[in-house]
Write a protein that holds these residues in place. Sequence first.
Motif, PDB file in Angstrom:
ATOM      1  N   GLY A  60       0.854  -1.023   0.087  1.00 35.96           N
ATOM      2  CA  GLY A  60       0.198  -0.075  -0.039  1.00 35.96           C
ATOM      3  C   GLY A  60       0.763   1.369   0.165  1.00 35.96           C
ATOM      4  N   ILE A  61       1.885   1.234   0.770  1.00 38.46           N
ATOM      5  CA  ILE A  61       2.893   2.543   0.861  1.00 38.46           C
ATOM      6  C   ILE A  61       3.458   2.745  -0.782  1.00 38.46           C
ATOM      7  CG2 ILE A  61       5.138   3.018   1.489  1.00 38.46           C
ATOM      8  CD1 ILE A  61       4.178   1.692   4.358  1.00 38.46           C
ATOM      9  N   LEU A  62       3.721   1.513  -1.236  1.00 36.24           N
ATOM     10  CA  LEU A  62       4.506   1.734  -2.595  1.00 36.24           C
ATOM     11  C   LEU A  62       3.469   2.234  -3.491  1.00 36.24           C
ATOM     12  CD1 LEU A  62       6.840  -1.494  -2.781  1.00 36.24           C
ATOM     13  CD2 LEU A  62       7.519   0.834  -2.217  1.00 36.24           C
ATOM     14  N   ALA A  63       2.149   1.848  -3.561  1.00 30.28           N
ATOM     15  CA  ALA A  63       1.115   2.213  -4.376  1.00 30.28           C
ATOM     16  C   ALA A  63       0.995   3.646  -4.235  1.00 30.28           C
ATOM     17  CB  ALA A  63      -0.055   1.332  -4.305  1.00 30.28           C
ATOM     18  N   ALA A  64       0.808   3.885  -2.955  1.00 33.32           N
ATOM     19  CA  ALA A  64       0.326   5.407  -2.570  1.00 33.32           C
ATOM     20  C   ALA A  64       1.453   6.087  -3.072  1.00 33.32           C
ATOM     21  CB  ALA A  64       0.073   5.328  -1.114  1.00 33.32           C
ATOM     22  N   LEU A  65       2.640   6.000  -2.864  1.00 36.02           N
ATOM     23  CA  LEU A  65       3.757   6.663  -3.235  1.00 36.02           C
ATOM     24  C   LEU A  65       4.140   6.801  -4.591  1.00 36.02           C
ATOM     25  CD1 LEU A  65       6.503   6.015  -0.404  1.00 36.02           C
ATOM     26  CD2 LEU A  65       5.509   8.032  -0.680  1.00 36.02           C
ATOM     27  N   GLN A  66       3.762   5.818  -5.528  1.00 36.74           N
ATOM     28  CA  GLN A  66       3.815   5.967  -6.930  1.00 36.74           C
ATOM     29  C   GLN A  66       2.945   6.813  -7.404  1.00 36.74           C
ATOM     30  OE1 GLN A  66       5.511   2.262  -9.317  1.00 36.74           O
ATOM     31  NE2 GLN A  66       3.932   1.322  -7.969  1.00 36.74           N
ATOM     32  N   GLU A  67       1.788   6.643  -6.608  1.00 31.52           N
ATOM     33  CA  GLU A  67       0.626   7.893  -7.201  1.00 31.52           C
ATOM     34  C   GLU A  67       1.003   9.387  -6.729  1.00 31.52           C
ATOM     35  OE1 GLU A  67      -2.459   9.187  -9.236  1.00 31.52           O
ATOM     36  OE2 GLU A  67      -1.953   6.954  -9.043  1.00 31.52           O
ATOM     37  N   ASN A  68       1.553   9.527  -5.549  1.00 31.23           N
ATOM     38  CA  ASN A  68       2.021  10.786  -5.265  1.00 31.23           C
ATOM     39  C   ASN A  68       3.005  10.907  -3.993  1.00 31.23           C
ATOM     40  OD1 ASN A  68       2.172  13.585  -4.180  1.00 31.23           O
ATOM     41  ND2 ASN A  68       0.067  13.481  -3.291  1.00 31.23           N
ATOM     42  N   ALA A  69       4.354  11.031  -4.307  1.00 29.54           N
ATOM     43  CA  ALA A  69       5.422  10.868  -3.573  1.00 29.54           C
ATOM     44  C   ALA A  69       5.593  12.049  -2.725  1.00 29.54           C
ATOM     45  CB  ALA A  69       6.556  10.752  -4.530  1.00 29.54           C
ATOM     46  N   ARG A  70       4.720  13.007  -2.696  1.00 33.83           N
ATOM     47  CA  ARG A  70       4.860  14.187  -1.811  1.00 33.83           C
ATOM     48  C   ARG A  70       3.889  14.045  -0.466  1.00 33.83           C
ATOM     49  NH1 ARG A  70       4.546  19.830  -4.878  1.00 33.83           N
ATOM     50  NH2 ARG A  70       5.195  20.516  -2.764  1.00 33.83           N
ATOM     51  N   LEU A  71       3.189  12.923  -0.330  1.00 30.11           N
ATOM     52  CA  LEU A  71       2.490  12.491   0.859  1.00 30.11           C
ATOM     53  C   LEU A  71       3.261  12.704   2.031  1.00 30.11           C
ATOM     54  CD1 LEU A  71       0.322   9.455  -0.104  1.00 30.11           C
ATOM     55  CD2 LEU A  71      -0.389  11.925   0.035  1.00 30.11           C
ATOM     56  N   THR A  72       2.851  13.310   2.919  1.00 27.50           N
ATOM     57  CA  THR A  72       3.523  13.191   4.304  1.00 27.50           C
ATOM     58  C   THR A  72       3.510  11.903   4.987  1.00 27.50           C
ATOM     59  OG1 THR A  72       1.387  13.898   5.670  1.00 27.50           O
ATOM     60  CG2 THR A  72       2.707  15.570   4.710  1.00 27.50           C
ATOM     61  N   MET A  73       4.259  11.634   5.774  1.00 27.81           N
ATOM     62  CA  MET A  73       4.160  10.562   6.513  1.00 27.81           C
ATOM     63  C   MET A  73       2.647  10.121   7.375  1.00 27.81           C
ATOM     64  SD  MET A  73       6.637   8.284   6.187  1.00 27.81           S
ATOM     65  CE  MET A  73       7.714   9.052   4.669  1.00 27.81           C
ATOM     66  N   GLN A  74       2.150  11.311   7.768  1.00 21.94           N
ATOM     67  CA  GLN A  74       0.855  10.929   8.282  1.00 21.94           C
ATOM     68  C   GLN A  74      -0.164  10.684   7.516  1.00 21.94           C
ATOM     69  OE1 GLN A  74      -0.081  11.169  11.853  1.00 21.94           O
ATOM     70  NE2 GLN A  74      -2.030  10.188  10.825  1.00 21.94           N
ATOM     71  N   GLU A  75      -0.134  11.424   6.149  1.00 20.67           N
ATOM     72  CA  GLU A  75      -1.043  11.230   4.886  1.00 20.67           C
ATOM     73  C   GLU A  75      -0.947   9.616   4.432  1.00 20.67           C
ATOM     74  OE1 GLU A  75      -1.691  15.411   3.044  1.00 20.67           O
ATOM     75  OE2 GLU A  75       0.175  14.455   2.580  1.00 20.67           O
ATOM     76  N   LEU A  76       0.445   9.339   4.171  1.00 18.98           N
ATOM     77  CA  LEU A  76       0.646   7.994   3.907  1.00 18.98           C
ATOM     78  C   LEU A  76       0.261   6.999   4.692  1.00 18.98           C
ATOM     79  CD1 LEU A  76       1.871   6.273   1.674  1.00 18.98           C
ATOM     80  CD2 LEU A  76       4.437   6.807   2.619  1.00 18.98           C
ATOM     81  N   GLY A  77       0.590   7.036   5.894  1.00 18.89           N
ATOM     82  CA  GLY A  77      -0.157   6.231   7.099  1.00 18.89           C
ATOM     83  C   GLY A  77      -1.476   6.058   7.124  1.00 18.89           C
ATOM     84  N   ASP A  78      -2.172   7.332   6.998  1.00 16.33           N
ATOM     85  CA  ASP A  78      -3.629   7.203   7.093  1.00 16.33           C
ATOM     86  C   ASP A  78      -4.082   6.256   5.780  1.00 16.33           C
ATOM     87  OD1 ASP A  78      -3.471   8.782   9.264  1.00 16.33           O
ATOM     88  OD2 ASP A  78      -4.232  10.763   8.042  1.00 16.33           O
ATOM     89  N   THR A  79      -3.512   6.497   4.674  1.00 17.31           N
ATOM     90  CA  THR A  79      -3.891   5.579   3.542  1.00 17.31           C
ATOM     91  C   THR A  79      -3.644   4.273   3.621  1.00 17.31           C
ATOM     92  OG1 THR A  79      -3.135   7.545   2.100  1.00 17.31           O
ATOM     93  CG2 THR A  79      -3.362   5.504   1.153  1.00 17.31           C
ATOM     94  N   VAL A  80      -2.724   3.588   4.343  1.00 20.65           N
ATOM     95  CA  VAL A  80      -2.332   2.381   4.560  1.00 20.65           C
ATOM     96  C   VAL A  80      -2.833   1.596   5.750  1.00 20.65           C
ATOM     97  CG1 VAL A  80      -0.688   2.309   2.794  1.00 20.65           C
ATOM     98  CG2 VAL A  80      -0.020   2.478   5.213  1.00 20.65           C
ATOM     99  N   GLY A  81      -3.447   2.644   6.578  1.00 22.01           N
ATOM    100  CA  GLY A  81      -3.871   2.112   7.919  1.00 22.01           C
ATOM    101  C   GLY A  81      -2.574   2.005   8.965  1.00 22.01           C
TER     102      GLY A  81
END
Length: 159
Positions: free
Chosen positions: A12-33
Amino acid sequence: MAAIKLDRHEKGILAALQENARLTMQELGDTVGLSASPCWRRVRSMEDIGVIRRYTVQLDPRKLGLGECVFAHVTLERHKENAVDQFETAIAGMPEVLECFAVTGDADYLLRIVVPTTEDYGRFLSERIFSIPAVSHVKSSVTLKEVKFETRLPLDHLE
């Protein structure tokens, strides 16, 4: 080389970062639980082992005056000493060459090159590519239209 094992959070982290590498760690964490700290540790681990190579931005080449994309199939002279090393070293220093792959088939290398115009490509061939002593032949394909351009890797096959 075997693929590394990734859990659902890491995929999930890799998928989200491929979509938007500017996500904060908080936003990234929220995305993947995950909370930010465990998310950061997983990202850091994937950076350390080379799964995540780098972070970048995608630019529109046409809007920056690089309107021509050319694929060049390059054949080297086999009997020249250090031909491969000479070629690969020279190509590494050419910013117009976005990608270079050693390939099977009729050519030795496939290059993706961007230049402003076809005239510029002609000059690039003459002045840069054909100045490499090991190059014996180049077959070029000028793109007519970009049908699909993707940088995201498919992750569905990962366990």
